[in-house]
Design an enzyme around this catalytic site. Structure first.
Site, mmCIF file in Angstrom:
data_model
loop_
_atom_site.group_PDB
_atom_site.id
_atom_site.type_symbol
_atom_site.label_atom_id
_atom_site.label_comp_id
_atom_site.label_asym_id
_atom_site.label_seq_id
_atom_site.Cartn_x
_atom_site.Cartn_y
_atom_site.Cartn_z
ATOM 1 N N ASP A 1 -7.946 -5.429 0.057
ATOM 2 C CA ASP A 1 -8.436 -6.308 -1.010
ATOM 3 C C ASP A 1 -8.066 -7.765 -0.811
ATOM 4 O O ASP A 1 -8.569 -8.631 -1.531
ATOM 5 C CB ASP A 1 -7.876 -5.836 -2.356
ATOM 6 C CG ASP A 1 -8.459 -4.498 -2.742
ATOM 7 O OD1 ASP A 1 -9.687 -4.349 -2.597
ATOM 8 O OD2 ASP A 1 -7.709 -3.613 -3.161
ATOM 9 N N HIS B 1 0.854 -1.191 0.000
ATOM 10 C CA HIS B 1 0.000 0.000 0.000
ATOM 11 C C HIS B 1 0.881 1.229 0.000
ATOM 12 O O HIS B 1 1.932 1.243 0.634
ATOM 13 C CB HIS B 1 -0.896 0.012 1.250
ATOM 14 C CG HIS B 1 -2.063 0.918 1.098
ATOM 15 N ND1 HIS B 1 -1.984 2.263 1.350
ATOM 16 C CD2 HIS B 1 -3.321 0.678 0.670
ATOM 17 C CE1 HIS B 1 -3.155 2.807 1.106
ATOM 18 N NE2 HIS B 1 -3.982 1.881 0.676
#
Ligand code: ACO
Length: 429
Positions: A362, A305
């Site tokens: 996700d 991320h």
């Protein structure tokens, strides 16, 4: 704490103001730098650039903290509902009981799409991705009510918010029905936001369908966790488009397109595709992780991320929810076993440790969505439904800012320097 920073370039030193946020984040304000020195700052991919001041969502990527309007995501995911969280994000405070009831009623009242819009769905081929349909239909919906593109006052803004949130859900379910050749279902007046979505997805004109409470709760939680995430790619897109004073609907349609990419919202679909491929090929998790390290074109989807350099707090909540939901529904998914093994393998691996790569939102959301029967090509659409309140809140912040300017970054040009046009007959090669 210093209230300015100094920058020296060649023989000139300038003092740059420092801005401190409510969580003591410090930013150097370079907005006057070019006017003072002729130079700009360069930050490819904006990894170190604050593009705005915002009071909506706070993230501490090092500590794994996420808060909406000050409220920790863990508390909201456990105790709140998607509709309440949407109100919080958009209007700034948790609603009281009357406000919440009124907001719910607005959502129910505006959940239908114009009858003529049903013909638009028929124009898409069955192969159309629901994200393409969603972005096109958001713009189409606004054409049926052009008054929604301008807000005179708070009441007309609230009206447009309710219409957008509610219709996006109706359009999303309709795009799925269209893609599988089934009748598009009308929303019901007796169901709440998330139950109604499930009803429009799985209901049939000739069959009774009542959404399961556990499934509703699991999906509602997924929507809460996706509701905002400060200046990510799609939200920045919404702000960028909104900064030209484009209307809310056009700006949100642009956000849907930005979200579609596999490095952003499309990653939830990509995770399941990756897990399915590993399962079908029989490749071990160790071997797959080795392949990721050796091949720059293969990524461990659902990992890494831009902001989180420790656990994504949303992934933690979803991992726990995943176990619970699969258990309650009695679903045994071999992809979950592969996901757990992959996570274990990656978290012990020096490559992932050195780069601070952890599971993101996700990694587990797709497994829950699979378990509750959401088709793969609808995963990113679910993300979009969840992100609508965040996009609206960010669009509004731009819209209400009296000092707002059009977003217009600069660049360092690296192309050819000036040269003269050569007629085609005289060009070599
Ligand atoms: N698998 C393998 N290596 C990775 C991964 C990954 N998932 N993510 C990052 N890396 C590596 C990069 O190769 C790079 O290595 P290097 O320094 O040796 O070149 C390093 O980690 C830094 O990666 P960047 O791509 O520079 O990180 P960036 O902040 O630009 O990208 C992103 C963040 C896009 C999320 C990235 O981690 C990624 O592609 N992850 C997989 C896709 C994904 O899960 N996206 C969903 C993000 S969450 C969301 O949008 C809701």
């Amino acid at each position: 704490m210093a209230d300015s920073a100094k920058l020296t370039y060649q023989d000139k030193t300038v003092e740059l103001p420092v801005v401190v946020g409510s969580e003591n984040e410090v930013g150097v304000d370079v907005s006057k730098l070019r006017a003072q020195t002729g130079i700009i700052t360069l930050d490819d991919g904006y990894g170190n650039t604050g593009s705005c001041l915002s009071g909506i969502t706070y993230i501490d990527g090092e500590k794994g903290i996420l808060r909406y309007r000050g409220y920790p995501i863990e508390q909201l995911a456990e105790k709140s509902s998607f509709v309440e969280v949407s109100y919080l994000l958009i209007f700034g405070e948790l609603p009281n009981a009357d406000q919440l009831q009124e907001f719910r009623e607005h959502l129910t009242q505006h959940q239908f799409i114009h009858e003529s819009m049903r013909h638009h769905f028929e124009g898409f081929p069955p192969t159309a991705h629901p994200m393409a349909i969603l972005s096109a239909m958001i713009n189409a919906a606004s054409c049926f009510q052009p008054q929604l593109m301008k807000f005179e006052d708070d009441a007309s803004f609230a009206d447009s918010v309710a219409r957008l949130m509610s219709k996006v859900r109706t359009i999303s379910a309709a795009s799925y029905k269209q893609s599988i050749g089934q009748a598009i279902m009308y929303p019901r007046f007796d169901l709440r936001y998330t139950s109604n979505f499930l009803y429009m997805m799985y209901g049939r004109p000739n069959l009774d369908y009542e959404p399961d409470e556990d499934v509703v709760r699991a999906l509602d939680q997924i929507l809460i966790l996706h509701a905002d995430h400060e200046q990510n790619c799609s939200t920045s897109t919404v702000r960028m488009v909104g900064s030209s004073q484009a209307n809310l609907w056009a700006s949100v349609a642009a956000g849907v397109c930005a979200l579609w990419g596999p490095l952003h919202g499309g990653a939830n679909q990509a995770v399941i595709e990756m897990l399915t491929e590993i399962s079908a090929s029989g490749e071990s998790c160790e071997s797959f992780v080795r392949r990721v390290k050796d091949d720059p074109d293969t990524r461990l989807m659902g990992f890494g991320h831009r902001v989180y350099k420790s656990f994504d707090p949303r992934a933690k909540i979803l991992k726990a929810a995943c176990d619970k939901v699969l258990d309650k529904l009695g679903v045994q998914d071999p992809l979950l076993d592969i996901a757990i093994k992959l996570e274990e393998t990656a978290l012990k691996d020096e490559y992932f440790v050195a780069r601070n790569l952890y599971p993101n939102v996700d990694f587990y959301s797709g497994i829950i969505m699979r378990a509750i029967g959401i088709p793969l090509n609808m995963f990113t659409v679910l993300f979009a439904i969840g992100r609508i309140p965040g996009w609206i809140a960010n669009w509004r912040e731009v819209h209400l800012n009296p000092k707002a300017r059009i977003y217009r970054p600069r660049q360092i040009y690296t192309g050819e320097t000036a040269r003269d046009y050569v007629p085609v007959q005289q060009r070599q090669g």
